[in-house]
Design an enzyme around this catalytic site. Structure first.
Site, short mmCIF file in Angstrom:
data_model
loop_
_atom_site.label_atom_id
_atom_site.label_comp_id
_atom_site.label_asym_id
_atom_site.label_seq_id
_atom_site.Cartn_x
_atom_site.Cartn_y
_atom_site.Cartn_z
N LEU A 9 -22.35 23.24 77.40
CA LEU A 9 -21.46 23.08 78.56
C LEU A 9 -21.26 24.44 79.23
O LEU A 9 -20.68 25.36 78.64
CB LEU A 9 -20.11 22.52 78.12
CG LEU A 9 -20.17 21.20 77.36
CD1 LEU A 9 -18.77 20.72 77.03
CD2 LEU A 9 -20.92 20.15 78.16
N GLY A 12 -18.19 25.43 83.87
CA GLY A 12 -16.85 25.94 84.21
C GLY A 12 -16.92 27.26 84.96
O GLY A 12 -17.91 28.01 84.86
N ARG A 16 -10.48 32.83 84.01
CA ARG A 16 -9.79 33.94 83.35
C ARG A 16 -10.61 35.23 83.33
O ARG A 16 -10.12 36.29 82.98
CB ARG A 16 -9.39 33.51 81.92
CG ARG A 16 -8.28 32.47 81.90
CD ARG A 16 -8.16 31.76 80.56
NE ARG A 16 -9.11 30.65 80.43
CZ ARG A 16 -9.20 29.84 79.36
NH1 ARG A 16 -8.40 30.04 78.32
NH2 ARG A 16 -10.07 28.86 79.32
C1 UD1 Z 1 -12.06 24.16 74.78
C2 UD1 Z 1 -11.52 22.95 73.99
C3 UD1 Z 1 -10.54 23.46 72.92
C4 UD1 Z 1 -11.26 24.45 72.01
C5 UD1 Z 1 -11.93 25.58 72.81
C6 UD1 Z 1 -12.84 26.37 71.91
C7 UD1 Z 1 -11.48 21.13 75.63
C8 UD1 Z 1 -10.62 20.26 76.44
N1 UD1 Z 1 -10.85 22.05 74.89
O1 UD1 Z 1 -10.94 24.78 75.40
O2 UD1 Z 1 -10.06 22.39 72.14
O3 UD1 Z 1 -10.36 24.99 71.06
O4 UD1 Z 1 -12.74 25.03 73.89
O5 UD1 Z 1 -13.41 27.45 72.56
O6 UD1 Z 1 -12.66 20.96 75.63
N2 UD1 Z 1 -16.75 23.10 81.13
C9 UD1 Z 1 -17.60 22.46 81.98
N3 UD1 Z 1 -17.07 21.70 82.97
C10 UD1 Z 1 -15.74 21.55 83.16
C11 UD1 Z 1 -14.88 22.25 82.28
C12 UD1 Z 1 -15.40 22.99 81.26
O7 UD1 Z 1 -18.81 22.54 81.85
O8 UD1 Z 1 -15.36 20.81 84.09
C13 UD1 Z 1 -17.31 23.94 80.06
C14 UD1 Z 1 -16.95 25.40 80.20
O9 UD1 Z 1 -17.90 26.06 81.00
C15 UD1 Z 1 -16.90 25.88 78.77
C16 UD1 Z 1 -16.56 24.62 77.96
O10 UD1 Z 1 -16.78 23.53 78.82
O11 UD1 Z 1 -18.17 26.33 78.33
C17 UD1 Z 1 -15.10 24.63 77.49
O12 UD1 Z 1 -14.26 24.75 78.63
P1 UD1 Z 1 -13.04 25.76 78.68
O13 UD1 Z 1 -12.33 25.58 79.95
O14 UD1 Z 1 -13.48 27.12 78.32
O15 UD1 Z 1 -12.14 25.15 77.50
P2 UD1 Z 1 -11.07 25.85 76.59
O16 UD1 Z 1 -9.78 25.90 77.28
O17 UD1 Z 1 -11.62 27.12 76.06
CA CA Z 2 -13.40 28.32 76.43
#
Ligand code: UD1
Ligand code: CA
Length: 465
Positions: A9, A12, A16
Site C-alpha cells: 500500500l 497515501g 506528516r
Molecule cells: C496503519 C494501521 C495501524 C498500524 C500502522 C502500522 C490502518 C487503518 N491503520 O496506520 O493500525 O498500527 O499502519 O504502521 O490501516 N494508504 C493508501 N491509501 C489510503 C490510505 C493509506 O494506500 O487511502 C497506505 C499508506 O500509503 C500507507 C499505508 O496505507 O503505506 C498505511 O496508511 P497510514 O495512513 O500510514 O496508516 P497509519 O496511520 O500509519
Molecule cells: Ca503509517
C-alpha cells in the site's frame, strides 16, 4: 512464492512528512523507502503496488526494467518485472486501497501478504515465518504484531480469551483502556484472499478519520467466527512505520548502526562510528580504517590497509589497498594501491589514479588518468588529461581544458617535470622527460627531453621614486 501474492500500500500522501516528494520516495541510507519494501517480497511472483498520491513519480521510480533487462547503475531504483500497479484515485483509507486490487485478483484463491509502503525495515525471514504460521494454523488472517513500551499512534491488538485476535482499534478511536494495550499492529498481514474481499465490502468510514480502515476487516471476520491470529515479534525496529522525518532519521540510524557493526565485526576499524555514514552497497576489506566524519556511498569498494577520512566523501569509487584519503571528495574514480590523496582534494568522475601517486592538498582531478608515482601535490587543476608515470606537477599548475565551448585534452609523458604555476593550454602534448620552467604558459606541443620556457624574461630597472 507459489499461490501467494504481495500487495504493497503506497497511495497515501504521507501528510506528516510535509513534503513535495511522495513519502515512499524519501531515502533511508541512500535507498528509497519503496525500494526497501519491494525487496522484502523479492521472491514473490507477483507484487501489486497500490499507488495514488503523485502516482506517476512513484511508478517511474520502480519500473526501469527495459526489454526485460534491469537497468544497472541506478542503485536507488527497483528493477522488478513482477510488479503491477493499481491506482487508488482518491485516498479513502487503507481498506479502500486494498479494495482497488479486487478486480485483478478476481480469480485468485490463495493468500495475500499485505505490506505498508511505509514499513521498510521488515526482514524477508519475518514475512516467511508469518506466512508459515498462517498456513500451519489454517488461519483466515494473521497479523504481525509487537509489544512496545510506547504504542503512540499505532493500532492496538484486542485479543480473545483463547489468544486469537478479536479486533484492531486505531489509536485515534481508542478508549483510555484500549490505549493502555501495548501490543500494536505492524500494518503487515496475511489474508485468505476470498475472505478478505468479502469482508472489505462491509467496512464503513464511521471513525475519527472518516477513512475506510483495512484494520476493520479483522473484527468483521472475527464476528463470523473466522480464525484470526497474531504473530508477535520482539524487535520493534523491524516494523516501525515511517510517518514523519523524525522516524525517517530513526530508521536510518538503526540501519546505519547495523551496517557499521557488520563492518567492524568483519575487521574494519571505524573510529567514532556515530559520525560515520556508510551505505549497505559499500564493500570494505578488513584492516581498512574509517576515520570520523566520513561518508561512503553507492558502489564503492575499499581495499585493506586504507585510511579513509577524517572528513571524506567517497561515492561509486574503487579504492585499492593501502590508500590514504584525508578530508577529500572522491566520486566515480578508480584509485590504485598506495595512493595518497588530500587533504582537501576533489577527485571527479572517470578519473584513474595509478599506484603510489600523490594527489595533494587543494588539487582537483577531472576525467583524467594519472600514472604511477606521479605527484600533483599542491593547488592544481588537472582536467581531461592523460599523465604518464613519475611526473612531478608543480604547485599551482593548471590544465586550461575549456575554451568556452569545448573541452580539450592534455597529455604529459613519463618523467616530465612541470614547474610551478604553469598553464597548459589544451589541446597540448608534452613529451617524456621534459622540463617546463616555472610560470610558463605552454601553448604548443613540447617534444621529448626538451626544456620549454614560455614566460617574459625578467628585467631589472631603476626605481622611479
Ligand atoms: C496503519 C494501521 C495501524 C498500524 C500502522 C502500522 C490502518 C487503518 N491503520 O496506520 O493500525 O498500527 O499502519 O504502521 O490501516 N494508504 C493508501 N491509501 C489510503 C490510505 C493509506 O494506500 O487511502 C497506505 C499508506 O500509503 C500507507 C499505508 O496505507 O503505506 C498505511 O496508511 P497510514 O495512513 O500510514 O496508516 P497509519 O496511520 O500509519
Ligand atoms: Ca503509517
Amino acid at each position: 512464492m507459489k499461490n501467494t501474492i504481495a500487495i504493497i500500500l503506497a497511495a497515501g500522501e504521507g501528510t506528516r512528512f510535509n513534503s513535495e516528494t511522495p513519502k515512499v520516495l524519501h531515502k533511508i541510507l541512500g535507498k528509497m523507502i519503496i525500494s526497501r519494501v519491494v525487496e522484502i517480497v523479492d521472491g514473490f511472483d507477483k507484487k501489486i503496488i497500490v499507488v495514488g498520491h503523485k502516482s506517476e513519480l512513484v511508478k517511474k521510480s520502480i519500473s526501469p526494467v527495459r526489454n526485460g533487462v534491469p537497468q544497472s547503475g541506478i542503485s536507488n531504483r527497483v528493477s522488478d518485472k513482477n510488479v503491477v500497479f493499481v491506482e487508488q484515485i482518491v485516498q479513502l483509507g487503507s481498506g479502500d486501497a486494498v479494495k482497488q486490487t479486487e478486480k485483478i485478483l478476481k480469480n485468485f484463491t490463495g493468500d495475500l501478504v499485505i505490506l505498508s509502503g511505509d514499513v521498510p525495515l521488515l526482514k524477508k525471514e519475518t514475512v516467511g515465518k508469518l506466512l508459515s504460521v498462517h498456513k500451519k494454523e489454517k488461519a483466515v488472517a494473521t497479523v504481525l504484531t509487537c509489544e512496545v513500551e510506547n504504542p503512540s499512534h499505532y493500532g492496538r491488538i484486542i485479543r480473545n480469551a483463547d489468544g486469537t485476535v478479536k479486533s484492531i482499534v486505531e489509536s485515534k478511536d481508542a478508549s483510555d483502556d484500549v490505549k493502555k494495550i501495548k501490543e500494536i499492529n505492524s500494518g503487515v498481514y496475511v489474508f485468505s484472499s476470498k475472505e478478505l474481499f468479502s469482508a472489505l465490502h462491509k467496512i464503513k468510514n464511521d471513525n475519527s478519520k472518516r477513512e475506510y480502515y483495512l484494520t476493520d476487516v479483522i473484527s468483521i471476520l472475527s464476528r463470523q467466527n473466522k480464525k484470526i491470529i497474531a504473530y508477535k515479534i520482539e524487535n520493534f525496529r523491524e516494523i516501525m512505520g515511517i510517518n514523519n522525518r523524525c522516524e525517517l532519521a530513526q530508521a536510518e540510524n538503526y540501519i546505519r548502526e547495523k551496517v557499521l557493526e557488520n563492518l567492524m565485526h568483519s575487521g574494519v576499524t571505524i573510529v567514532n562510528p556515530a559520525t560515520v555514514y556508510i551505505e549497505e552497497t559499500v564493500e570494505i576489506e578488513k584492516d581498512a580504517m574509517i576515520m570520523p566524519s566520513t561518508i561512503i556511498k553507492g558502489r564503492t569498494k575499499i581495499g585493506s590497509g586504507g585510511v579513509i577520512g577524517p572528513f571524506s566523501y567517497i561515492e561509486d569509487s574503487t579504492i585499492d589497498k593501502n590508500v590514504e584519503i584525508r578530508a577529500s571528495f572522491v566520486y566515480g574514480a578508480e584509485i590504485a594501491d598506495d595512493v595518497k590523496i588530500g587533504p582537501f582534494s576533489h577527485i571527479r568522475k572517470e578519473t584513474k589514479i595509478g599506484r603510489h601517486a600523490r594527489i595533494g592538498n587543494f588539487s582537483e582531478i577531472k576525467k583524467s588518468a594519472i600514472g604511477e608515482n606521479t605527484k600533483v601535490s599542491h593547488l592544481s587543476y588537472i582536467g581531461d588529461s592523460q599523465l604518464g608515470k613519475n611526473i612531478n606537477i608543480g604547485a599551482g599548475t593548471i590544465t586550461c581544458n575549456y575554451d568556452g565551448k569545448n573541452k580539450h585534452k592534455t597529455e604529459i609523458g613519463d618523467y616530465t617535470f612541470v614547474g610551478s604555476n604553469t598553464n597548459l593550454i589544451a589541446p597540448v602534448k608534452i613529451g617524456k622527460g621534459v622540463l617546463i620552467a616555472a610560470g610558463s604558459t605552454i601553448t604548443h606541443n613540447v617534444p621529448d627531453n626538451k626544456l620549454a620556457i614560455a614566460r617574459e624574461r625578467q628585467v631589472i630597472k631603476k626605481r622611479q621614486d
